[in-house]
Design a protein around this motif. Structure first.
Motif, PDB file in Angstrom:
ATOM      1  N   ARG A 112      71.085  74.236  24.679  1.00  0.00           N
ATOM      2  CA  ARG A 112      70.946  72.953  25.381  1.00  0.00           C
ATOM      3  C   ARG A 112      69.512  72.760  25.867  1.00  0.00           C
ATOM      4  N   ILE A 113      68.944  73.789  26.470  1.00  0.00           N
ATOM      5  CA  ILE A 113      67.575  73.708  26.976  1.00  0.00           C
ATOM      6  C   ILE A 113      66.596  73.463  25.840  1.00  0.00           C
ATOM      7  N   LEU A 114      66.753  74.158  24.728  1.00  0.00           N
ATOM      8  CA  LEU A 114      65.843  73.979  23.599  1.00  0.00           C
ATOM      9  C   LEU A 114      65.954  72.575  23.009  1.00  0.00           C
ATOM     10  N   ILE A 115      67.148  72.039  22.951  1.00  0.00           N
ATOM     11  CA  ILE A 115      67.325  70.675  22.442  1.00  0.00           C
ATOM     12  C   ILE A 115      66.634  69.679  23.364  1.00  0.00           C
ATOM     13  N   GLU A 116      66.849  69.814  24.658  1.00  0.00           N
ATOM     14  CA  GLU A 116      66.219  68.897  25.616  1.00  0.00           C
ATOM     15  C   GLU A 116      64.696  68.976  25.540  1.00  0.00           C
ATOM     16  N   GLN A 117      64.160  70.194  25.470  1.00  0.00           N
ATOM     17  CA  GLN A 117      62.704  70.350  25.411  1.00  0.00           C
ATOM     18  C   GLN A 117      62.143  69.805  24.106  1.00  0.00           C
ATOM     19  N   SER A 118      62.862  69.990  23.022  1.00  0.00           N
ATOM     20  CA  SER A 118      62.412  69.462  21.727  1.00  0.00           C
ATOM     21  C   SER A 118      62.336  67.942  21.763  1.00  0.00           C
ATOM     22  N   ILE A 119      63.358  67.306  22.339  1.00  0.00           N
ATOM     23  CA  ILE A 119      63.368  65.852  22.443  1.00  0.00           C
ATOM     24  C   ILE A 119      62.225  65.372  23.324  1.00  0.00           C
ATOM     25  N   ASP A 120      62.017  66.050  24.451  1.00  0.00           N
ATOM     26  CA  ASP A 120      60.929  65.655  25.353  1.00  0.00           C
ATOM     27  C   ASP A 120      59.579  65.720  24.650  1.00  0.00           C
ATOM     28  N   LEU A 121      59.318  66.798  23.931  1.00  0.00           N
ATOM     29  CA  LEU A 121      58.051  66.932  23.223  1.00  0.00           C
ATOM     30  C   LEU A 121      57.858  65.803  22.219  1.00  0.00           C
ATOM     31  N   THR A 122      58.935  65.401  21.563  1.00  0.00           N
ATOM     32  CA  THR A 122      58.864  64.297  20.602  1.00  0.00           C
ATOM     33  C   THR A 122      58.536  62.992  21.309  1.00  0.00           C
ATOM     34  N   LEU A 123      59.226  62.708  22.422  1.00  0.00           N
ATOM     35  CA  LEU A 123      58.979  61.476  23.163  1.00  0.00           C
ATOM     36  C   LEU A 123      57.548  61.429  23.695  1.00  0.00           C
ATOM     37  N   TRP A 124      57.013  62.595  24.084  1.00  0.00           N
ATOM     38  CA  TRP A 124      55.648  62.662  24.623  1.00  0.00           C
ATOM     39  C   TRP A 124      54.590  62.586  23.526  1.00  0.00           C
ATOM     40  N   ARG A 125      55.020  62.710  22.261  1.00  0.00           N
ATOM     41  CA  ARG A 125      54.108  62.788  21.115  1.00  0.00           C
ATOM     42  C   ARG A 125      53.192  64.012  21.246  1.00  0.00           C
ATOM     43  N   GLN A 126      53.798  65.126  21.684  1.00  0.00           N
ATOM     44  CA  GLN A 126      53.113  66.411  21.747  1.00  0.00           C
ATOM     45  C   GLN A 126      53.529  67.262  20.551  1.00  0.00           C
ATOM     46  N   SER A 127      52.923  68.426  20.409  1.00  0.00           N
ATOM     47  CA  SER A 127      53.257  69.315  19.292  1.00  0.00           C
ATOM     48  C   SER A 127      54.740  69.640  19.313  1.00  0.00           C
ATOM     49  N   PRO A 128      55.398  69.660  18.153  1.00  0.00           N
ATOM     50  CA  PRO A 128      56.826  69.981  18.120  1.00  0.00           C
ATOM     51  C   PRO A 128      57.087  71.422  18.537  1.00  0.00           C
ATOM     52  N   ILE A 129      58.310  71.684  18.916  1.00  0.00           N
ATOM     53  CA  ILE A 129      58.645  72.999  19.458  1.00  0.00           C
ATOM     54  C   ILE A 129      58.420  74.109  18.432  1.00  0.00           C
ATOM     55  N   GLU A 130      58.551  73.776  17.146  1.00  0.00           N
ATOM     56  CA  GLU A 130      58.329  74.791  16.111  1.00  0.00           C
ATOM     57  C   GLU A 130      56.899  75.315  16.149  1.00  0.00           C
ATOM     58  N   GLU A 131      55.936  74.437  16.459  1.00  0.00           N
ATOM     59  CA  GLU A 131      54.535  74.860  16.527  1.00  0.00           C
ATOM     60  C   GLU A 131      54.247  75.688  17.775  1.00  0.00           C
ATOM     61  N   LEU A 132      55.036  75.507  18.806  1.00  0.00           N
ATOM     62  CA  LEU A 132      54.846  76.275  20.039  1.00  0.00           C
ATOM     63  C   LEU A 132      55.575  77.616  19.996  1.00  0.00           C
ATOM     64  N   TRP A 133      56.548  77.724  19.107  1.00  0.00           N
ATOM     65  CA  TRP A 133      57.362  78.937  19.029  1.00  0.00           C
ATOM     66  C   TRP A 133      56.553  80.083  18.428  1.00  0.00           C
ATOM     67  N   ASP A 134      56.612  81.233  19.062  1.00  0.00           N
ATOM     68  CA  ASP A 134      55.805  82.377  18.617  1.00  0.00           C
ATOM     69  C   ASP A 134      56.701  83.606  18.474  1.00  0.00           C
ATOM     70  N   GLU A 135      56.953  84.008  17.237  1.00  0.00           N
ATOM     71  CA  GLU A 135      57.783  85.190  16.990  1.00  0.00           C
ATOM     72  C   GLU A 135      57.144  86.456  17.559  1.00  0.00           C
ATOM     73  N   LYS A 136      55.823  86.468  17.653  1.00  0.00           N
ATOM     74  CA  LYS A 136      55.141  87.651  18.179  1.00  0.00           C
ATOM     75  C   LYS A 136      55.414  87.860  19.667  1.00  0.00           C
ATOM     76  N   ALA A 137      55.850  86.786  20.355  1.00  0.00           N
ATOM     77  CA  ALA A 137      56.121  86.907  21.788  1.00  0.00           C
ATOM     78  C   ALA A 137      57.270  87.860  22.063  1.00  0.00           C
ATOM     79  N   GLY A 138      58.084  88.125  21.047  1.00  0.00           N
ATOM     80  CA  GLY A 138      59.196  89.051  21.202  1.00  0.00           C
ATOM     81  C   GLY A 138      58.787  90.509  21.111  1.00  0.00           C
ATOM     82  N   GLY A 139      57.531  90.752  20.709  1.00  0.00           N
ATOM     83  CA  GLY A 139      57.027  92.119  20.624  1.00  0.00           C
ATOM     84  C   GLY A 139      57.887  92.996  19.737  1.00  0.00           C
TER      85      GLY A 139
END
Length: 415
Positions: free
Chosen positions: A34-61
């Motif tokens: 739910r949180i990821l869906i809401e944040q994805s929609i917000d980023l789209t409405l703001w015309r900011q980078s999509p959540i896929e571009e912000l997602w970093d697999e390396k953050a999981g170490g």
């Protein structure tokens, strides 16, 4: 899994594919998705980078499974939170919403209840409330402010006027404590002028109830009503004002700041008491200079004798309104803010509010802050903000309402 969420249909195709990949790979909880869906929609409405571009697999170490997903989710949420905490940037935001044509005007005989109360929290004293009553004589607005929920409440593209308004008002039973009634809750009060005899009926109602202050609240520049309607002294006209950037980027179809002030000047010249609402103040890049400009524009054009009140407030959303804004799919950066729960709703953190309100109040000259000046108040805001902003506070809502009432009537009697 994604389609189980109410806002899933508002996702872009690319966001849906990416989130579906996350769901199949990491099996997040319902709340995480739910949180990821809401944040994805917000980023789209703001015309900011999509959540896929912000997602970093390396953050999981070196983590695996749910622990890895939790670490990556924290990383992306930290990035979005940083964006929310910064003053909103509008210099690179040019998208306009896809607005419907001007709504059709429909006159309809209705038995809908006319009288209501302001939307402050109904229990306790979580916010300072002035006990404002509301008259919903028109439903729906032709303006399209991105933060407003009116469009979602009423009849979509239809403007509904109360057809038998004079009779309805004649038969209206007011509570014994009624003294202040506003008409700007369900529509703009002056956008329609005296169409369908609205203002004439309200003026007659005001004359018949001389112990009640009737407030008309607007973002319009219409002024033909000034020569058409005989306003009694207890009928006042107020304008919602905002920074030029916010008017241009978020208050679609409304009048410019300059034209609102010109309309208010015409009303004051006709002997009508006026007031101003700095509401909703928005925390954006350049807000200090632009709200100082708004205050200076007020004080340079109006005398303290002409202005009955100045209110301040900011963005406040219920969960339902947040959902509606996200479903709208209309580009806006109005939700690019740190949403903090306050009195059962979501708004800026208290520190940000205090900074904005204090700055605006300090911009007013000293003589505006005397007993002869307008009544300054915070609209639907926490009691603890009053003392640091105005240097005064009230022990309860009753004390606030009484002070406001006495100030309004002193102004009206002097006029």
């Amino acid at each position: 899994m994604i389609e189980q969420h109410p806002l899933a249909s508002s996702l872009t195709d690319s966001d849906r594919v990416f989130l579906q990949h996350l769901a199949e790979t990491y099996h997040p909880t319902y709340q995480q998705m739910r949180i990821l869906i809401e944040q994805s929609i917000d980023l789209t409405l703001w015309r900011q980078s999509p959540i896929e571009e912000l997602w970093d697999e390396k953050a999981g170490g070196q983590l695996t499974g749910k622990a890895k997903f939790k670490a990556m989710m924290k990383d992306v949420m930290d990035k979005i939170t940083t964006l929310r905490r910064m003053p909103t940037e509008y210099d690179n935001f040019f998208d306009k919403p896809k607005l419907n044509a001007k709504p059709s005007h429909v006159e309809e005989l209705t038995e809908t209840r006319l009288l209501g109360r302001c939307p402050c929290p109904v229990s306790g004293e979580k916010t300072r409330c002035c006990n404002l009553l509301t008259l919903d004589v028109v439903q729906q607005c032709a303006f399209a402010c991105s933060y407003c929920s009116i469009q979602s409440f009423y009849h979509k593209d239809e403007i509904i006027f109360t057809a038998n308004l004079p009779q309805r008002l004649d038969n209206l039973e007011l509570p014994s404590d009624a003294w202040h009634i506003g008409t700007g809750q369900s529509s703009d009060s002056l956008l329609w002028g005296d169409d369908h005899g609205i203002l004439t009926a309200l003026a007659d109602f005001s004359k018949n109830n001389p112990k009640v202050v009737v407030e008309l609240k607007t973002k319009s520049s219409r002024t033909d009503w000034i020569s058409q309607v005989d306003f009694p002294p207890n009928m006042i006209a107020t304008w919602s004002l905002n920074a030029p950037t916010i008017i241009g980027k978020e208050e679609h179809k409304s009048a410019s700041l300059e034209n609102r002030l010109k309309a208010a000047r015409k009303a004051a010249d006709a002997g009508i008491l006026v007031g101003f609402h700095l509401h909703p103040m928005v925390y954006f890049s350049g807000w200090e200079e632009e709200y100082r400009f708004v205050v200076n524009a007020i004080t340079e054009r109006f005398s303290i004798e002409e202005v009955v009140m100045v209110s301040m407030g900011t963005l406040t959303f219920t969960k339902e309104v947040l959902r509606q804004l996200r479903q709208s799919q209309q580009p806006s950066r109005i939700l690019q803010m740190e949403l903090t729960e306050s009195a059962g709703k979501y708004s800026y953190p208290t520190e940000v509010k205090q900074q904005m309100f204090t700055h605006a109040y300090k911009c007013f000259p000293a003589d505006w802050k005397t007993e002869n000046g307008p009544f300054f108040y915070l609209c639907m805001e926490l009691p603890q903000l009053w003392e640091p902003v105005f240097g005064r506070s009230y022990p309860d809502n009753e004390a606030f309402e009484l002070d406001m009432k006495n100030h309004y009537w002193r102004k009206i009697r002097k006029g």
